[in-house]
Motif scaffolding. Structure first.
Motif, PDB file in Angstrom:
ATOM      1  N   UNK A  14     -15.328  23.546 -12.491  1.00  0.00           N
ATOM      2  CA  UNK A  14     -14.869  23.352 -11.112  1.00  0.00           C
ATOM      3  C   UNK A  14     -15.697  24.153 -10.124  1.00  0.00           C
ATOM      4  N   UNK A  15     -16.051  25.362 -10.510  1.00  0.00           N
ATOM      5  CA  UNK A  15     -16.862  26.195  -9.619  1.00  0.00           C
ATOM      6  C   UNK A  15     -18.233  25.561  -9.383  1.00  0.00           C
ATOM      7  N   UNK A  16     -18.852  25.072 -10.457  1.00  0.00           N
ATOM      8  CA  UNK A  16     -20.168  24.437 -10.338  1.00  0.00           C
ATOM      9  C   UNK A  16     -20.075  23.166  -9.490  1.00  0.00           C
ATOM     10  N   UNK A  17     -19.071  22.326  -9.772  1.00  0.00           N
ATOM     11  CA  UNK A  17     -18.934  21.074  -9.017  1.00  0.00           C
ATOM     12  C   UNK A  17     -18.606  21.337  -7.547  1.00  0.00           C
TER      13      UNK A  17
ATOM     14  N   UNK B 115      -9.703  33.176  -9.110  1.00  0.00           N
ATOM     15  CA  UNK B 115      -9.902  31.731  -8.947  1.00  0.00           C
ATOM     16  C   UNK B 115      -9.292  30.997 -10.133  1.00  0.00           C
ATOM     17  N   UNK B 116      -8.236  30.250  -9.874  1.00  0.00           N
ATOM     18  CA  UNK B 116      -7.566  29.491 -10.927  1.00  0.00           C
ATOM     19  C   UNK B 116      -8.034  28.044 -10.890  1.00  0.00           C
ATOM     20  N   UNK B 117      -7.723  27.318 -11.971  1.00  0.00           N
ATOM     21  CA  UNK B 117      -8.083  25.907 -12.034  1.00  0.00           C
ATOM     22  C   UNK B 117      -7.401  25.133 -10.913  1.00  0.00           C
ATOM     23  N   UNK B 118      -6.131  25.429 -10.679  1.00  0.00           N
ATOM     24  CA  UNK B 118      -5.383  24.709  -9.639  1.00  0.00           C
ATOM     25  C   UNK B 118      -5.973  24.970  -8.255  1.00  0.00           C
ATOM     26  N   UNK B 119      -6.271  26.224  -7.944  1.00  0.00           N
ATOM     27  CA  UNK B 119      -6.788  26.556  -6.614  1.00  0.00           C
ATOM     28  C   UNK B 119      -8.168  25.944  -6.390  1.00  0.00           C
TER      29      UNK B 119
ATOM     30  N   UNK C  99     -10.279  20.362 -17.596  1.00  0.00           N
ATOM     31  CA  UNK C  99     -11.262  21.010 -16.724  1.00  0.00           C
ATOM     32  C   UNK C  99     -11.189  22.522 -16.879  1.00  0.00           C
ATOM     33  N   UNK C 100     -12.281  23.182 -16.554  1.00  0.00           N
ATOM     34  CA  UNK C 100     -12.348  24.640 -16.669  1.00  0.00           C
ATOM     35  C   UNK C 100     -12.721  25.245 -15.330  1.00  0.00           C
ATOM     36  N   UNK C 101     -12.518  26.525 -15.205  1.00  0.00           N
ATOM     37  CA  UNK C 101     -12.889  27.234 -13.978  1.00  0.00           C
ATOM     38  C   UNK C 101     -14.386  27.095 -13.729  1.00  0.00           C
TER      39      UNK C 101
END
Length: 472
Positions: free
Chosen positions: A417-420, A1-5, A412-414
C-alpha cells in the motif's frame, strides 16, 4: 501506518483527483453545448469560436478524467476486495449500464463531434455535443446510484454474507440518489461556468491581448451559468442536508459540531473546534435560532447531538466507535457552503459590473483577479462536499451494513500500500502538471490560432517555389 489507514488514504487520493475532472468535464460540456447552440441559432461566428476554443479545454478534462477513473476502479479490486464482494450484486447493474451505455454513448458522440466539424450541417453537429452532455450526466447518474446505496441501502437482502439486489426500481427510486444527483450536476454546472469566467478573466488581465471581445463574451456566459448553477446547487444542498436530520443524524450532528442535544430552538455554530478524543467542543461561536430554521424551516426544533446518536447506534448495531472525524466534517461543510455562497455573490456582482453602460469590471484589475482566483473555488467546494459525504458516514462503507474494517482486502500489506500510494501520488502529480500546462498552452494560443494557422498554410501552398521572390 495501518493497512486500513493507507487504504483509506489511497481511496481518498484517487477519488478526490478523479472528482476534480468529473464536474469539470460535465460543466464544460454544458457550456460548449450552449455556445454551439447559440451559433446555430444566431449564425454569429464568435459563438462558433467560443465552442471550439472551450471545447479544446473540455477535451483535456475528459481525457484526464478517463485516466483517473480507470485508476480509481483498479484500486477497488486491489484494496477493497471484500467490499467489492459484498456489494458486487448491487453495483453490477448500475456500473454495467454506466460503462456499456453511458460511457459508450459519450465516447461515440464525442468522436463524431471532434471529427465532423466540416462534414455535417451545424444543426446535426450541435446534436452531437448535446448527446455527449446527456451521456456524461447519465454516466454520473449510474455512479451516484451505486453511491446512494452506500448512503441509504434499499432494494436488497443479505444472502451468505453478501448484499443481493431484490428490487432494481427501489435502487433508482432511492431518495438519496436524487438528492445527490441534483447536487452533483448543479455543482458541475457551477464548475464549468466558474472555470470559463475565471480563465477569461485571467486572459483579460493581459495588457496586449488579441480579440479581447471574445474573452469578454466568454466571461459573461460563464458568469450567467455560474449564477444559475449556484442557485440550483444551494437549493439541492439544502434539501440534501435536511434529509440527513433523520436518515444520518450522526453525519448531520458532525457537520454542525454538536455533541450534546441542542435546546429548542437550536443555535447554529458559525465556527468551532472540538476535542475528538474527549468528545466535546472546546470553543465555538453560536447564532441563535438559525439551525432550527435551516433544519426545519421554522424557528423551533431541537437537534440530536453526537453523544445521543452514538448511544442509539451502539444499541442498534453493537459496541463500536461511531463518531466520525468531527473537525474534518465540520470544516469541510463550511468550506463547501462558503465557496458556494462566494460563487453566487461573485457571479451576481460580476454581471452587474459588466453592464453595457459602464463595464466597471474590465477597468479594475483587482476585480478581474478576484474573478480569476474564483476559478479554483468550485474544485475546493466539490472536494469539501465529497469529504462531508464520505467521512460523515464513518465507520460504514455501506451505512448500517458493512464497515470500513470489513471492506479492506485481506491480502494487502503495509508495504504494498505504501508503494502504490507513492506511485499514484507521483502519477497524479505528473497528470496535474501536464493538465495545467496544456490548458495554459491553449489559453496562450487563443481562439484565432486554428484560423490563423489555416490561413498561413493556405498562403504557403499558394507560393510558387520557382518564383523569383519565393526564396528571398
Amino acid at each position: 501506518m495501518s493497512i486500513v489507514s493507507l487504504a483509506r488514504f489511497q481511496f481518498a487520493m484517487t477519488t478526490i483527483y478523479h472528482f476534480f475532472f468529473v464536474p469539470f468535464s460535465i460543466g464544460l460540456a454544458v457550456i460548449v453545448a450552449v455556445m454551439e447552440t447559440a451559433y446555430v441559432v444566431t449564425k454569429k461566428k464568435e459563438y462558433l469560436k467560443m465552442a471550439k476554443f472551450w471545447g479544446n479545454i473540455f477535451l483535456l478534462s475528459f481525457a484526464v478524467g478517463v485516466v483517473t477513473g480507470i485508476i480509481q476502479e483498479f484500486q477497488f479490486g486491489m484494496n477493497w476486495s471484500d467490499y467489492s464482494r459484498f456489494v458486487g450484486d448491487i453495483f453490477g447493474a448500475p456500473l454495467a449500464l454506466e460503462a456499456l451505455l453511458a460511457f459508450f454513448m459519450e465516447s461515440t458522440f464525442l468522436g463524431l463531434w471532434i471529427f465532423t466539424w466540416e462534414m455535417v450541417s451545424p444543426k446535426l453537429h450541435v446534436v452531437f455535443i448535446w448527446l455527449v452532455t446527456f451521456a456524461s450526466i447519465l454516466s454520473a447518474f449510474w455512479i451516484l446510484a451505486a453511491n446512494s446505496f452506500m448512503q441509504h441501502p434499499v432494494g436488497y437482502t443479505i444472502k451468505n454474507g453478501h448484499a443481493v439486489m431484490t428490487n432494481f426500481k427501489a435502487l433508482l427510486a432511492n431518495f438519496q440518489l436524487w438528492y445527490e444527483f441534483s447536487h452533483v450536476i448543479a455543482g458541475a454546472v457551477v464548475t464549468g461556468g466558474a472555470v470559463v469566467a475565471g480563465l477569461a478573466a485571467f486572459r483579460l488581465l493581459k495588457k496586449k491581448i488579441k480579440n479581447p471581445e471574445f474573452y469578454k463574451r466568454s466571461l459573461k456566459v460563464g458568469l450567467i451559468v455560474t449564477l444559475f448553477g449556484s442557485i440550483a446547487v444551494i437549493t439541492a444542498g439544502d434539501l440534501q442536508m435536511k434529509a440527513l436530520v433523520n436518515e444520518q443524524p450522526m453525519k448531520f450532528a458532525a457537520t454542525e459540531g454538536i455533541y450534546k442535544d441542542t435546546g429548542d430552538p437550536a443555535a447554529w455554530t458559525l465556527i468551532a473546534w472540538a476535542n475528538e478524543n474527549q468528545h466535546k467542543r472546546i470553543w465555538g461561536i453560536d447564532v441563535p435560532y438559525v439551525l432550527s430554521i435551516l433544519a426545519y424551516d421554522k424557528p423551533s426544533g431541537a437537534i440530536k447531538g453526537l453523544d445521543s446518536v452514538n448511544k442509539q447506534l451502539v444499541k442498534k448495531y453493537g459496541q463500536r466507535n461511531y463518531y466520525p472525524p468531527v473537525n474534518a466534517v465540520f470544516w469541510s461543510f463550511r468550506i463547501m457552503a462558503g465557496f458556494g455562497m462566494l460563487m453566487l455573490l461573485v457571479s451576481l456582482i460580476g454581471l452587474i459590473l459588466i453592464r453595457k453602460k459602464r463595464q466597471l469590471l474590465y477597468k479594475q484589475s483587482w476585480m478581474l483577479w478576484i474573478l480569476g482566483l474564483c476559478t479554483f473555488a468550485p474544485f475546493l467546494a466539490n472536494t469539501a462536499g465529497w469529504l462531508v459525504t464520505e467521512l460523515g458516514r464513518y465507520p460504514w462503507t455501506v451505512y448500517g451494513l458493512f464497515t470500513i474494517k470489513q471492506s479492506v482486502s485481506p491480502n494487502v500489506s503495509v508495504a504494498s500500500l505504501l508503494v502504490s500510494n507513492i506511485i499514484y501520488f507521483l502519477l497524479f502529480t505528473g497528470l496535474a502538471i501536464t493538465m495545467v500546462s496544456l490548458i495554459v498552452r491553449e489559453l496562450r494560443k487563443g481562439p484565432d490560432y486554428d484560423e490563423d494557422h489555416s490561413n498561413k498554410e493556405q498562403k504557403d501552398s499558394e507560393v510558387d517555389p520557382f518564383d523569383k521572390g519565393a526564396l528571398e
